[in-house]
Design an enzyme around this catalytic site. Structure first.
Site, short mmCIF file in Angstrom:
data_model
loop_
_atom_site.label_atom_id
_atom_site.label_comp_id
_atom_site.label_asym_id
_atom_site.label_seq_id
_atom_site.Cartn_x
_atom_site.Cartn_y
_atom_site.Cartn_z
N ASP A 1 0.87 -1.18 0.00
CA ASP A 1 0.00 0.00 0.00
C ASP A 1 0.91 1.24 0.00
O ASP A 1 1.60 1.52 0.99
CB ASP A 1 -0.87 -0.05 1.27
CG ASP A 1 -1.85 1.12 1.35
OD1 ASP A 1 -1.63 2.14 0.67
OD2 ASP A 1 -2.83 0.99 2.11
N HIS A 2 0.89 1.98 -1.09
CA HIS A 2 1.84 3.08 -1.24
C HIS A 2 1.51 4.25 -0.31
O HIS A 2 2.32 5.17 -0.16
CB HIS A 2 1.87 3.53 -2.70
CG HIS A 2 3.18 4.14 -3.12
ND1 HIS A 2 4.17 4.48 -2.23
CD2 HIS A 2 3.66 4.47 -4.34
CE1 HIS A 2 5.19 5.00 -2.88
NE2 HIS A 2 4.91 5.01 -4.16
N ARG A 3 0.34 4.23 0.32
CA ARG A 3 0.05 5.29 1.30
C ARG A 3 0.86 5.07 2.56
O ARG A 3 1.11 6.00 3.32
CB ARG A 3 -1.45 5.28 1.66
CG ARG A 3 -2.37 5.60 0.51
CD ARG A 3 -3.79 5.33 0.89
NE ARG A 3 -4.00 3.95 1.33
CZ ARG A 3 -5.13 3.48 1.82
NH1 ARG A 3 -6.18 4.27 1.96
NH2 ARG A 3 -5.24 2.22 2.19
#
Ligand code: CAO
Length: 440
Positions: A412-414
């Site tokens: 999850d790039h967040r």
């Protein structure tokens, strides 16, 4: 009273007669332009005939079951009826303005002038009749308009459901009331997960239009997991990072262990990866985190639970090995076997499927070089394994045959940025390449 106008069956593009399957109007009804008046239902198509203008129905000329053709009169109607009603129920402020700006007029004149300022009712193009005709055209050219009883049509209309989107499960593909209810339930569920919000509708065409098809119901597990996977894919900015770990030593050690048949346990590559993954996660706690719903905080787990994707006849399940940090390799092997067996027999409990911090999807037993696994929220990463194979690896002076295990990490790039993911994979590789580190 003005002259009555005829409301007619529009051009059906066919000379034959068609039965009136459903009649929605009765004498004395006030109708809006484009409001459905009746449904014609032939073997080939179902056609809804709309009102060409707003009116008051004075006399009906057809009833359900009548055979009708293009140009037949459906009803005699008073177009003024609607205009008069508009005038009666109009905005008082507007009326006052009109009264101030216009010279006094009799009520009959008022009706006429009001009708003149609005688009003339009978001048309105027969929009729905055009739709109806094209509907029949498309039906005759292959696209299906579903059959349904009048009451089901009525029910669908009340719920705002377009029957063309509903799959009929009754005999001969007719749409039943239950089909409409199921359609609405699914639509509501999809709306709740937010999975399609703001996303253009996907194009769909019926494969039966192009050749024979057979049908299969999705399993219960697939019906549950499908929307979740969709929500994850649409809601989480996935990035996938690919690498390979040299597991030549690990494999040699694994085979030695298996030859000794310690405690009757068959050690698998997957069990080693579970242990290595826990160690890597311990070093990079973000991979064991949950993002708070408002996206402002990370809740980092202080325990190490790892989900294992299991392929079952009913679909994908992800049971969880709890407290991996406190379990031996042989216990992990047994747990994977037990969870996979119970998963395939449909005997897993809800608690077996909850609480993972990160998951592994191992397709190596089947094949493949790499893939992009979908994160299982609220987890923030998933490790995919493809089939390990021998490769010629340059060791600085010569090519060396090494057993290479493909790793596919989706994250999850967040929560995790690319550099951290690359460091994480480097650490995981080091663990897998030096098997002693896994077990200490
Ligand atoms: N590379 C090479 N060989 C591998 C391998 C890999 N990554 N993973 C497994 N193998 C080998 C095993 O060693 C075993 O070989 P032997 O029989 O010669 O010892 C064989 O493949 C079969 O292994 P397995 O798949 O039965 O056992 P496992 O412990 O590796 O995996 C389980 C267990 C439950 C994870 C697996 O059976 C399974 O269901 N995998 C599918 C997961 C899945 O569907 N993922 C997709 C999710 S997205 O839809």
């Amino acid at each position: 009273m003005a002259e009555l106008k005829e409301i007619k069956i529009p051009d059906l593009d066919s000379s034959g007669s068609v039965p009136v399957a459903e009649l929605f109007i009765k004498e004395g009804d006030r109708i809006e332009a484009e409001q459905p008046l009746l449904v014609l239902e032939s073997d080939k198509a179902v056609l809804e005939i709309p009102a060409p203008f707003a009116a008051l129905i004075r006399e009906l000329k057809v009833k359900e079951g009548d055979m009708v053709k293009s140009g037949d009169v459906i009803a005699l109607a008073d177009a003024e009826g609607e205009a008069a009603e508009d005038q009666e129920e109009g905005d008082p402020e507007e009326e006052e303005k009109t009264a101030k700006s216009a010279p006094p007029a009799s009520s009959a004149e008022r009706v006429q002038s009001s009708a003149a300022s609005a688009p003339p009712a009978e001048a309105a193009p027969p929009v729905l009749s055009k739709v109806s005709v094209s509907a029949e055209l498309s039906a005759s050219s292959g696209s299906k308009i579903p059959h349904a009883s009048p009451s089901v049509r009525h029910f669908a209309r009340e719920l705002g459901v377009d029957l063309k989107n509903v799959k009929g499960t009754a005999p001969k593909g007719r749409v039943s009331r239950q089909d409409v209810q199921n359609f609405v339930k699914t639509a509501l569920r999809t709306e709740q997960t937010g999975s399609t919000r703001g996303i253009p509708e996907l194009p769909w065409s019926d494969p039966a239009d192009f050749g024979p098809v057979s049908e299969q119901e999705l399993s219960r597990i697939q019906r549950i997991s499908g929307p979740r996977l969709h929500a994850s894919w649409m809601g989480i900015p996935h990035v996938s990072h690919f690498d390979k770990a040299d597991i030549s030593y690990l494999e040699r050690w694994r085979q030695e262990l298996n030859e000794k048949k310690k405690e009757g346990v068959k050690f698998t590559i997957l069990a080693f990866v579970v242990k290595a993954l826990y160690k890597a996660v311990e070093e990079f706690p973000r991979f064991n985190a949950v993002l708070s719903p408002d996206g402002s905080r990370l809740l980092i787990r202080r325990y190490y639970n790892i989900g294992i994707a299991v392929d079952t006849p009913e679909g994908l399940l992800v049971p969880v090995i709890k407290d991996v940090d406190r379990k031996s390799l042989s216990l992990i092997v047994r747990e994977i076997e037990d969870l996979a067996l119970r998963g395939r027999k449909g005997e897993l409990k809800a608690s077996d499927l909850k609480g993972a911090g990160i998951s592994i999807s191992n397709l190596g037993g089947i094949g493949g070089k790499s893939f992009t696994p979908i994160i299982n929220p609220p987890e923030v990463a998933i490790l995919g394994l493809s089939r390990a194979s021998m490769e010629a690896v340059w060791n600085g002076s010569e090519f060396d045959p090494r057993l290479m295990l493909p790793l596919s990490l989706s994250y999850d790039h967040r929560v995790i940025d690319g550099a951290m993911a690359a460091r994480f994979i480097r650490s995981l590789k080091e663990l897998l390449e030096d098997v002693k580190k896994i077990l200490i």
